[in-house]
Write an enzyme that holds these catalytic residues in place. Structure first.
Site, PDB file in Angstrom:
ATOM      1  N   TYR A  75     -48.996  17.635  79.984  1.00  0.00           N
ATOM      2  CA  TYR A  75     -48.637  17.172  81.329  1.00  0.00           C
ATOM      3  C   TYR A  75     -47.218  16.598  81.322  1.00  0.00           C
ATOM      4  O   TYR A  75     -46.456  16.788  82.266  1.00  0.00           O
ATOM      5  CB  TYR A  75     -49.623  16.098  81.822  1.00  0.00           C
ATOM      6  CG  TYR A  75     -49.367  15.776  83.278  1.00  0.00           C
ATOM      7  CD1 TYR A  75     -49.942  16.543  84.278  1.00  0.00           C
ATOM      8  CD2 TYR A  75     -48.502  14.745  83.638  1.00  0.00           C
ATOM      9  CE1 TYR A  75     -49.674  16.292  85.611  1.00  0.00           C
ATOM     10  CE2 TYR A  75     -48.229  14.482  84.976  1.00  0.00           C
ATOM     11  CZ  TYR A  75     -48.814  15.264  85.956  1.00  0.00           C
ATOM     12  OH  TYR A  75     -48.537  15.023  87.277  1.00  0.00           O
ATOM     13  N   THR A 128     -31.446  31.016 104.620  1.00  0.00           N
ATOM     14  CA  THR A 128     -32.615  30.625 105.418  1.00  0.00           C
ATOM     15  C   THR A 128     -33.267  29.318 104.935  1.00  0.00           C
ATOM     16  O   THR A 128     -33.353  28.346 105.683  1.00  0.00           O
ATOM     17  CB  THR A 128     -33.644  31.765 105.399  1.00  0.00           C
ATOM     18  OG1 THR A 128     -33.878  32.144 104.044  1.00  0.00           O
ATOM     19  CG2 THR A 128     -33.142  32.979 106.167  1.00  0.00           C
ATOM     20  N   ASP A 218     -25.078  26.612  95.159  1.00  0.00           N
ATOM     21  CA  ASP A 218     -26.335  27.357  95.097  1.00  0.00           C
ATOM     22  C   ASP A 218     -26.112  28.400  94.001  1.00  0.00           C
ATOM     23  O   ASP A 218     -25.469  29.428  94.207  1.00  0.00           O
ATOM     24  CB  ASP A 218     -26.649  28.017  96.441  1.00  0.00           C
ATOM     25  CG  ASP A 218     -27.975  28.784  96.381  1.00  0.00           C
ATOM     26  OD1 ASP A 218     -28.417  29.118  95.265  1.00  0.00           O
ATOM     27  OD2 ASP A 218     -28.556  29.057  97.441  1.00  0.00           O
ATOM     28  N   PHE A 451     -39.026  34.983 110.014  1.00  0.00           N
ATOM     29  CA  PHE A 451     -38.987  36.348 109.484  1.00  0.00           C
ATOM     30  C   PHE A 451     -40.147  36.652 108.533  1.00  0.00           C
ATOM     31  O   PHE A 451     -40.554  37.804 108.395  1.00  0.00           O
ATOM     32  CB  PHE A 451     -37.645  36.627 108.771  1.00  0.00           C
ATOM     33  CG  PHE A 451     -37.344  35.668 107.648  1.00  0.00           C
ATOM     34  CD1 PHE A 451     -36.722  34.459 107.895  1.00  0.00           C
ATOM     35  CD2 PHE A 451     -37.693  35.977 106.347  1.00  0.00           C
ATOM     36  CE1 PHE A 451     -36.454  33.565 106.868  1.00  0.00           C
ATOM     37  CE2 PHE A 451     -37.432  35.101 105.302  1.00  0.00           C
ATOM     38  CZ  PHE A 451     -36.813  33.885 105.573  1.00  0.00           C
TER      39      PHE A 451
HETATM   40  N1  PM9 Z   1     -33.970  34.221  98.245  1.00  0.00           N
HETATM   41  C1  PM9 Z   1     -34.404  36.486  98.687  1.00  0.00           C
HETATM   42  O1  PM9 Z   1     -35.205  37.397  98.818  1.00  0.00           O
HETATM   43  C2  PM9 Z   1     -36.340  34.839  98.506  1.00  0.00           C
HETATM   44  C3  PM9 Z   1     -37.033  34.926  99.785  1.00  0.00           C
HETATM   45  S1  PM9 Z   1     -36.133  35.058 101.285  1.00  0.00           S
HETATM   46  C4  PM9 Z   1     -36.115  33.441 101.832  1.00  0.00           C
HETATM   47  O2  PM9 Z   1     -33.172  36.657  98.715  1.00  0.00           O
HETATM   48  C5  PM9 Z   1     -30.576  31.761  97.778  1.00  0.00           C
HETATM   49  C6  PM9 Z   1     -29.186  32.269  97.785  1.00  0.00           C
HETATM   50  C7  PM9 Z   1     -31.646  32.630  97.817  1.00  0.00           C
HETATM   51  C8  PM9 Z   1     -32.981  32.112  97.825  1.00  0.00           C
HETATM   52  C9  PM9 Z   1     -34.098  32.945  97.943  1.00  0.00           C
HETATM   53  C10 PM9 Z   1     -33.135  30.707  97.754  1.00  0.00           C
HETATM   54  C11 PM9 Z   1     -34.504  30.091  97.743  1.00  0.00           C
HETATM   55  C12 PM9 Z   1     -32.045  29.901  97.707  1.00  0.00           C
HETATM   56  N2  PM9 Z   1     -30.796  30.447  97.726  1.00  0.00           N
HETATM   57  O3  PM9 Z   1     -37.089  31.694  97.042  1.00  0.00           O
HETATM   58  O4  PM9 Z   1     -37.286  29.244  96.968  1.00  0.00           O
HETATM   59  O5  PM9 Z   1     -31.417  33.944  97.843  1.00  0.00           O
HETATM   60  O6  PM9 Z   1     -36.880  30.485  94.884  1.00  0.00           O
HETATM   61  O7  PM9 Z   1     -35.098  30.305  96.520  1.00  0.00           O
HETATM   62  C13 PM9 Z   1     -34.890  35.141  98.481  1.00  0.00           C
HETATM   63  P1  PM9 Z   1     -36.685  30.443  96.347  1.00  0.00           P
END
Ligand code: PM9
Length: 460
Positions: A75, A128, A218, A451
């Site tokens: 843990y 998003t 990011d 979406f």
């Molecule tokens: N990106 C993508 O398909 C996952 C689902 S669409 C919301 O591109 C950036 C630049 C991303 C991203 C996710 C996230 C969030 C943050 N920044 O999906 O939570 O492209 O791991 O990351 C998607 P997580």
């Protein structure tokens, strides 16, 4: 020596395979109707080639799978947490690590720690989930990316760059005290997987330092960004991807990370920071939302796979083949005269739905329609990145983005060149019957990140 460009090829061979099935047109029609014409709502087993996302869809190596067996499922204080911490410190250079289940977990933490209601958060185009967490924390996102990023045909090599005049104008308008940080996407997903240059990032850093504004990277696809810098930015051709990544991170105070992309895993993310006070607050909050600060919602084995993924993903031959595959498809589509975002991005080829289906108004959802039609054509799943993804503003009106795109996203190490050829043939065939395509009507709209779960009906 011949000057002819050599083919890219995968620096791995296949040891285990997953069978996929081809569906009939009738089956796809039924599946799409059941999914409300939203590719997110399709069952994966009804998909032939899945280009919905590069997120969590990567094929792990035998080295990563071996690491999974070394999961220390304690843990608290798992060995794998310390391995991950070491890898993040070595390659990204931040001092402190808070693991999270995926990228949005890290976005939630940093937004809650740094944003006060009424603040403004500039960024090089919205993403998003990032914007959603900024808004939930009471902030307002402001787009400060260069204009070229909104133009699919602009050949600017660094369409992810920040327009420093836009950033300065925001500082002048609202005051630096109301701007806790700027978010820098590297690469910029919604601009088409476009990179930011280090020259620009240095200038952003200098302006922000002058005004006491933090820089939050990011870093989800920062390794892909490093590859573009190496290929395109003066002075970086002889630097390794590791050196470029390290330098990129050095111009920021913190990074949010979705390990599901660059890092070749199926789940995982982290927040990495340099400031002890931010770390302490994030470490306090993470226990509310994710889990203890030494696992953050992940199993020990997941952290091990991510630590090993960092080492593999930063290799030149990996990245060359990864981006080489995307370029292979993009170049073929360009040769066929099919409108795509240019330059070709890092993780995906983006079809320009406005140019593909000029007969459709934006609220007839050209990109959503095109994604649905591509699935009908050949069972290939893609993702809408247009007005549906952009959601609504605080007044409840649709955000109307200039870019109306369909993303053909490439999972890492998953599909072969023959799959790529089938994809190109399918898009070509769809393009030849583009005049027959009608739009969609939205019949169900969820409150958050619509979406993912919105439903549609054909207009005709
Ligand atoms: N990106 C993508 O398909 C996952 C689902 S669409 C919301 O591109 C950036 C630049 C991303 C991203 C996710 C996230 C969030 C943050 N920044 O999906 O939570 O492209 O791991 O990351 C998607 P997580």
């Amino acid at each position: 020596m011949s000057s002819k460009k050599r083919s890219w090829a995968e620096p791995y061979k296949i040891k285990s395979v997953e069978l996929i099935k081809m569906t009939t047109l009738e089956q796809r029609k039924a599946a799409l109707a059941e999914a409300g014409y939203n590719t997110f709502l399709l069952k994966s087993e009804d998909v032939y080639i899945d280009l919905l996302t590069d997120s969590g869809t990567n094929a792990m190596s035998d080295y990563q799978w071996a690491g999974m067996m070394l999961g220390d499922e304690a843990y608290a204080g798992s060995k794998n947490y310390y391995n991950l911490e070491k890898a993040v410190q070595k390659y990204y250079g931040y001092k402190y690590l808070v693991p999270t289940h995926q990228g949005r977990g890290a976005e939630n933490l940093i937004s809650r720690v740094l944003i006060k209601p009424g603040d403004f958060v500039p960024g090089n185009m919205y993403f998003t989930t990032t914007r959603a967490h900024q808004e939930l924390a009471g902030g307002t996102f402001v787009d400060v990316i260069i204009d070229e990023a909104h133009d699919p045909s602009s050949l600017h090599p660094f369409k992810g760059n920040v327009d420093l005049n836009k950033l300065q104008a925001l500082i002048d308008k609202v005051g630096a005290k109301k701007i806790p940080y700027i978010t820098i996407g590297a690469t910029v997903n919604l601009a088409g997987g476009q990179p930011i240059s280090l020259e620009n990032l240095r200038a952003v850093r200098a302006l922000c330092l002058k005004h006491g504004i933090k820089v939050v990277l990011d870093a989800t696809r920062a390794m892909e960004n490093a590859y573009f810098i190496q290929q395109r930015e003066k002075g970086y051709a002889d630097k390794s991807l590791a050196e470029i990544l390290f330098e990129t991170c050095s111009y920021s105070d913190a990074a949010t990370m979705s390990g599901k992309k660059d890092l070749l895993v199926n789940i995982g993310g982290f927040l990495a920071v340099n400031d002890w006070d931010i770390f302490e607050e994030a470490r306090n909050l993470v226990v509310l939302f994710e889990g203890l600060h030494t696992y953050g919602g992940l199993a020990g084995r997941d952290m091990e796979a991510m630590a090993r993924g960092i080492e593999e993903a930063i290799q030149q031959d990996h990245m060359q083949a990864r981006i080489g595959q995307v370029e292979y498809v993009g170049e073929k589509l360009i040769e066929l005269g099919i409108p795509i975002v240019r330059p070709i991005g890092g993780h995906a080829v983006f079809l320009d739905a406005k140019a593909f289906l000029p007969q459709l108004k934006q609220l007839e959802f050209p990109a959503q329609t095109l994604a649905a039609e591509l699935y009908l054509e050949s069972g290939i799943r893609s993702m809408e990145r247009g007005v549906v993804s952009a959601g609504r503003n605080k007044a409840g009106e649709h955000n109307m983005p200039k870019l109306e795109l369909v993303r053909l996203t490439f999972p890492r190490r998953v599909y072969t060149q023959a799959h790529c050829d089938v994809l190109v043939e399918s898009v070509e065939s769809l393009y030849s019957r583009r005049h027959e395509i009608h739009g969609l009507k939205m019949i169900y709209e969820p409150k958050y990140l619509r979406f993912f779960q919105a439903r549609f009906e054909p207009l005709k």
